[in-house]
Scaffold this active site. Structure first.
Site, short mmCIF file in Angstrom:
data_model
loop_
_atom_site.label_atom_id
_atom_site.label_comp_id
_atom_site.label_asym_id
_atom_site.label_seq_id
_atom_site.Cartn_x
_atom_site.Cartn_y
_atom_site.Cartn_z
N LYS A 98 0.74 -1.28 0.08
CA LYS A 98 -0.02 0.09 0.08
C LYS A 98 0.81 1.36 0.12
CE LYS A 98 -3.58 2.79 0.86
NZ LYS A 98 -4.62 3.19 -0.11
N CYS A 101 -2.46 10.19 -6.07
CA CYS A 101 -3.59 10.02 -5.52
C CYS A 101 -4.47 11.15 -5.43
CB CYS A 101 -2.83 9.98 -3.95
SG CYS A 101 -4.13 9.68 -2.75
#
Ligand code: DHB
Length: 311
Positions: free
Chosen positions: A44, A129
């Protein structure tokens, strides 16, 4: 037949592994990926400090894909440093860290740290992101990307890749390709989710996720044509020693075949890993093999990038 791939001396037995994000936050989740046929373990995206992420519900899927606004829930970079030797010793496949620091100095610090972890194979620096309120995606700012890549390259002793957002305009592809070619990372991953989409529940007359007024990154089938276009355009524009990893809507061996035809060296699976579970990797590899047999290809090099264009 061989399906093996090499990116700057890192060897992958086949080109299909997990995308950063889905079920790769905890060591237990990473062990599931390790036990699967995923050809690598991608962890992650991490930050300096551990984060709980955005309020729930923050993930939703429908028949065509997914929307997420997770908000970078992660254990903090040092934990991923601890997980790496365990994963490497247990599964003996490439372990890749994804880095998504809040500012340049955070990214430098995290990448410096990961450079000291002997068992870590590669680093994917996240420029895309879409889920942090008030923080633009750095990949949409060529100058800011230039500055960030320059800063981390100085301290990075591992093969380095960039996770890019989707681009939609040829001029933007060219501006970004210029920056990327200047710094020659080892790979780019195309694409992150389609940022700030909106899925609505008509019956409830309501958004399906809570953060950011319901806006979130779109994954799955919705993404595939955009992902293929990004792989193809960067294959045309980038130096040939920069590998391209495809990501976006992959759920079959034929999808993998298409991404390699467009120019990808490997592919990642996100939304469909969440939908189907760990069997997706083995199934896609088997289907790819089947397709290659039918086409009489014995290696990926024979058809990588060879997409024909109608004259
Ligand atoms: C998250 C989503 C992304 O698309 C990404 O690249 C990094 C983090 C998230 O919301 O956790």
């Amino acid at each position: 037949m061989t399906l093996s791939v090499e990116i700057n001396k890192v060897k992958f037995p086949h080109p299909v592994f997990n995308a950063a994000g889905p079920k790769d936050v905890t060591l237990d989740e990473l062990m599931v990926i390790g036990r699967s046929q995923s050809s690598a373990i991608l962890m992650k995206s991490c930050t300096l400090e551990p984060r709980d992420g955005n309020p729930e519900p923050r993930y939703y899927e429908d028949e065509f894909g997914s929307i997420n606004s997770m908000g970078l829930p992660n254990k903090g970079y040092q934990e991923y440093g601890k997980y790496t030797p365990i994963l490497k010793a247990t599964f003996k496949k490439p372990v890749i860290a994804s880095v998504s620091g809040m500012k340049i100095e955070d990214n430098v610090k995290i990448i410096k740290f990961f450079s000291t972890i002997q068992e870590l194979d590669m680093i994917e620096l996240n420029l895309s992101c879409p889920n942090l309120p008030g923080k633009p995606q750095i990949g949409y700012d060529a100058d800011a990307s230039d500055k960030l890549i320059r800063s981390v390259k100085d301290v990075c002793s591992k093969p380095l890749g960039l996770k890019l957002p989707p681009y939609f305009d040829f001029v933007h592809f060219e501006q970004m390709a210029k920056v990327i070619n200047k710094h020659t990372p080892d790979f780019v991953t195309c694409i992150n989710s389609l940022g700030n989409g909106l899925i609505i529940d008509a019956m409830k007359e309501e958004t399906v996720i809570k953060p950011k007024g319901g806006f979130g990154g779109i994954g799955g089938d919705y993404c595939k044509p955009t992902a293929l276009a990004n792989v193809r355009k960067f294959y045309e524009l980038l130096n040939k020693d920069i590998a391209i990893i495809g990501c976006g809507g992959i759920k079959s061996g034929i999808d993998v075949f298409e991404f390699i035809l467009a120019g990808a060296s490997a592919v990642q699976i996100g939304t469909h890993y969440l939908k189907e579970g760990p069997s997706v990797f083995e199934r896609c590899v088997k289907e790819l093999e089947h397709m290659m047999k039918k086409k009489k290809y014995s290696s990926l090099d024979e058809f990588r990038g060879t997409l024909k264009v109608i004259e």
